[in-house]
Design an enzyme around this catalytic site. Structure first.
Site: not given
Ligand code: 1HE
Length: 263
Positions: A28, A64, A114, A134, A137
């Site tokens: 993502r 994401a 951001e 955040e 998390r």
């Molecule tokens: C990831 C990440 C990620 C997905 N880091 N791997 N960001 C978040 O807290 C958002 C987290 N992500 C989500 O809520 C969802 O993934 C989405 C709404 C964006 C998309 O949902 P979906 O159902 O299409 O995908 P999914 O099944 O959740 O994710 C697909 C894969 O991407 C899956 O990995 P897989 O190996 O199991 O296939 C997920 O683990 C991976 N994935 N998002 C790592 N963020 C400089 S400071 C900034 C601080 C932040 O940005 S905090 C917010 C982080």
């Protein structure tokens, strides 16, 4: 493709516009250290050969945010260094020489928001949703959000988003000033390209002043801001391009402004 051979960021020059794509759809478009460096390379290239740039995301989501898997492994000092690197690279977009426009769809969350906030115009399609998860998390914004997102939509709204974890629709985000355009599903990139072509047709020095003087003036006192404006305004008018453009208008060689189309 695996994580080592994949092109994390695609780059294409279309006319005068650099088209930069976050290209890690299987995660993502989560932003890893390598992806930040790829963005830096793209920004540097765009600056050297384009007059405006568009950033978009491959797959169903713009971004994401922070790569949480990579972040989980980081020692404290590396986490600080990583955040500072995001700041440096995003500032290359924000305070550079050419306008950057983001085309948003699907998740625009955490670091993805951001990144968008460091660009100059945001276009969202109807599928976009905005979040700052955040708090959920156990971390904090680290990609410049506390500075840029807070100023963009207001500290109270950002606080609400971070405390409650709520996601925000594009229509709501437009009302809050976080995006400037909301378009039909699938239209964000085309609209962003149209806007980029318009911005690219301005005099480069005018765009430079917009990108670099406006945000600084916003942080100044009224008196300092007005003085700085006069100086930047006079300098901009002194460029040969400004003189030519003013002549073109007065000698009726340029199109007149028109009232906007009805919404
Ligand atoms: C990831 C990440 C990620 C997905 N880091 N791997 N960001 C978040 O807290 C958002 C987290 N992500 C989500 O809520 C969802 O993934 C989405 C709404 C964006 C998309 O949902 P979906 O159902 O299409 O995908 P999914 O099944 O959740 O994710 C697909 C894969 O991407 C899956 O990995 P897989 O190996 O199991 O296939 C997920 O683990 C991976 N994935 N998002 C790592 N963020 C400089 S400071 C900034 C601080 C932040 O940005 S905090 C917010 C982080």
């Amino acid at each position: 493709m695996d994580g080592t051979t994949q092109t994390l960021v695609t780059y294409e020059l279309q006319g005068e516009i650099a088209v930069i794509g976050l290209n890690r759809p299987e995660k993502r478009n989560a932003i890893s250290d390598r992806l930040v460096e790829a963005l830096h390379v793209a920004a540097t290239r765009a600056r050297s050969e384009a007059r405006a740039a568009v950033i978009h995301g491959a797959g169903d989501h713009f971004c994401a945010g922070l790569d949480l898997a990579e972040h989980r492994e980081k020692p404290l000092f590396e986490a600080i260094q990583g955040s500072r690197r995001w700041h440096a690279v995003f500032t290359e977009f924000e305070r550079g020489e050419i306008p950057f426009i983001t085309a948003l769809h699907g998740a625009v969350v955490g670091g993805g928001f951001e990144l968008a906030a460091a660009t100059h115009i945001r276009v969202a399609d109807e599928t976009a949703f905005f979040g700052l998860p955040e708090g959920q998390r156990g971390i904090f914004v680290g990609g410049g959000g506390s500075v840029r997102v807070g100023r963009l939509i207001g500290a109270a709204r950002m606080t609400d988003m971070m405390l409650t974890g709520r996601t925000v629709s594009p229509a709501q985000m437009e009302q809050w000033g976080g995006v400037s355009y909301v378009v039909e599903k699938g239209r964000a990139l085309d609209t962003a390209m149209d806007l980029a072509r318009k911005a690219a047709s301005n005099a480069p020095m005018s765009n430079y002043a917009v990108l670099n003087a406006l945000p600084r003036i916003a942080e100044m006192s009224v008196e300092d801001g007005l003085f700085t404006e006069s100086v930047v305004s006079a300098l901009t008018s002194e460029t040969p391009e400004a003189k030519q453009r003013l002549r073109d208008f007065l000698e009726k060689r340029t199109a007149r402004l028109k009232a906007p189309d009805a919404p």
